[in-house]
Design an enzyme around this catalytic site. Structure first.
Site, PDB file in Angstrom:
ATOM      1  N   LYS A  66      15.849  25.969 171.630  1.00  0.00           N
ATOM      2  CA  LYS A  66      15.066  27.008 172.326  1.00  0.00           C
ATOM      3  C   LYS A  66      14.367  26.414 173.539  1.00  0.00           C
ATOM      4  O   LYS A  66      13.881  25.269 173.488  1.00  0.00           O
ATOM      5  CB  LYS A  66      14.052  27.612 171.343  1.00  0.00           C
ATOM      6  N   SER A 141      11.228  36.120 169.252  1.00  0.00           N
ATOM      7  CA  SER A 141      11.451  35.651 170.605  1.00  0.00           C
ATOM      8  C   SER A 141      12.615  34.670 170.723  1.00  0.00           C
ATOM      9  O   SER A 141      13.067  34.387 171.832  1.00  0.00           O
ATOM     10  CB  SER A 141      10.185  34.977 171.132  1.00  0.00           C
ATOM     11  N   SER A 165       9.355  34.997 165.052  1.00  0.00           N
ATOM     12  CA  SER A 165      10.298  34.770 166.149  1.00  0.00           C
ATOM     13  C   SER A 165      11.577  34.058 165.748  1.00  0.00           C
ATOM     14  O   SER A 165      12.532  34.017 166.533  1.00  0.00           O
ATOM     15  CB  SER A 165       9.615  33.987 167.283  1.00  0.00           C
TER      16      SER A 165
END
Length: 457
Positions: A66, A141, A165
């Protein structure tokens, strides 16, 4: 979807250099928008594997990371204009661990800006599409980290979970995602949004791979004062026997979600004792979570002023004007909204009314979970209350915040929680959330492995 064992079989027939080059080409041609950048040196790393110079638990395995996790010499943007050209001079602890175990960092995945969102629509680099229906979101997210697995663009990946997330996109994209116990995995090198809530965790296409990746990234790190120093061993997965499972009454979903969840519940009942349990404080958890998260965000993001960190503008003005212009141009609407609400909650006269009260609710939530987990081995619930949203469907921020109702209580408590795919509805994945006591990841993963086998039978 590709598992670690699938990839190892391919490595027996082809050079890692060729396989990684094909994967990068696939990422570049993909319309999922799961990656913000690819690692152009990944092919060199694969060549080192072919030459026998890489070894370890993840030797030759592509891992996507990420884009809020620092990678030395690689772009790390947090999906924000304010950090669009930032290249860290150091690796996060988890990235150091990946490299020590021979993993190949394939690229940096797309996300909501500074991890603030439930759909990966707030990214400066555009929305991530759901591989099952490209008119829908991948969840957020960590949308890119989940979509890249469902789209065969990586083998495993890392995300971060502040209010769901990891679990939300895992549910929406039909993959496995784990939010570990707070403190099991070092947060050193994770660009912070809300320190007391967020945790780095693994994504995978099966339970076994999730356990292997967790084993690699968990463990002692003196650079993170909240790190527990505990290790995780994937060999601890076992036959769990007959467990006592609590189904959380306050965590539910719409008709599509509940029909899938209840179908999976019947499978669970074949092996375990199942009862409904009520955690009454959870009805206050969502507003408490957002007050705490936004308050911490307003403090953490104060450093992006164009001088110490962030976008540098080529113009002359006084300090206050320059500071305002940098943040106005650098941050997106959702980030600005959370900074302003967080600043308000922390301001003189309102601290006790909002922030302090939210902290008291957090204590009630922790106490409720501890009481439930003293009676039950594990708790389960739907991960998300609905199927993946259509792109643009959640235009109202308040509606988006409400979608997190089943996941944020776990972050308030610091407990571990895994989302695993169960039955499909209308061609879209549905996820089940499995919650355990602190540092009970081996029990959660063992139970998930048993259920994974049952659902595949």
């Amino acid at each position: 979807m590709i598992s670690i064992s699938d990839w190892k079989e391919r490595l027996e027939e082809s050079k890692a250099e060729d396989l990684v080059a094909e994967l990068i080409e696939r990422i570049k041609k993909s319309d999922l928008n799961a990656f913000i950048s690819v690692n152009e040196k990944a092919v060199d790393d694969a060549r080192r594997f072919d030459e026998g110079k890489l070894s370890g638990k993840l030797a030759g395995i592509p891992v996507a990371v990420k884009d809020n996790i620092s990678t030395k010499g690689m772009l790390t943007t947090c999906a924000s204009k304010i950090l669009h050209n930032y290249i860290p001079p150091y690796d996060a602890h988890v990235v150091e661990r990946l490299k020590q175990e021979g993993a190949i960092i394939i690229g940096k995945t797309n996300m909501d800006e500074f991890a603030m969102g439930t759909t990966t629509e707030t990214s400066y680099f555009g929305v991530v599409k759901n591989p099952f229906d490209k008119s829908r979101v991948a969840g957020g997210s960590s949308g890119g980290s989940a979509a890249c697995l469902a789209g065969d663009e990586s083998v495993v990946s890392l995300g971060s979970d502040t209010g769901g997330s990891i679990r939300c996109p895992a549910s929406f994209c039909g993959v496995y995602g784990l939010k570990p116990t707070y403190g099991l995995v070092s947060r050193y090198g994770l660009i912070p949004y809300a320190n007391s809530l967020e945790q780095i965790g693994p994504f995978a296409t099966c339970v076994e791979d999730l356990a292997i990746l967790l084993e690699v990234i968990a463990g002692k790190d003196e650079r993170d004062s909240t790190n527990s120093g505990k290790d995780f061993n994937s060999r601890d997965l076992r036959d769990v026997g007959r467990l006592k499972i609590g189904v959380i009454r306050e965590m539910s979903g719409n008709e599509d979600v509940m029909s899938s969840f209840n179908e999976a519940l019947e499978v669970v009942k074949k092996h375990h004792e199942v009862e409904e349990v009520s955690l009454r404080s959870l009805k206050y958890a969502l507003p408490a979570y957002y007050i705490i998260a936004m308050s911490e965000a307003s403090s953490n993001l104060a450093r992006y002023d164009g001088v110490r960190y962030g976008l540098a503008l080529d113009r002359l003005s006084n300090w206050n004007d320059y500071f305002s212009e940098v943040r106005a141009e650098g941050f997106g609407d959702e980030v600005k909204r959370r900074i302003m609400l967080g600043s308000y909650a922390l301001s003189a006269g309102y601290y006790g009314k909002y922030y302090l009260k939210a902290l008291k609710v957090r204590t009630l939530v922790i106490n409720d979970f501890e009481r439930a987990l003293s009676k039950y081995d594990l708790l389960i619930a739907p991960t998300m209350p609905s199927l993946p949203f259509r792109i643009g469907e959640l235009a109202d921020p308040l509606t988006m915040y409400k979608a997190d109702v089943n996941t944020v209580p776990i972050n308030l408590s610091g407990l571990p929680s895994l989302s695993m795919p169960i039955f499909m509805r209308k061609g879209l994945p549905v996820g089940m959330q499995i919650i355990g006591n602190y540092f009970s990841e081996s029990l959660i993963l063992s139970f998930a492995k048993q259920l994974e086998n049952e659902l595949a039978a």
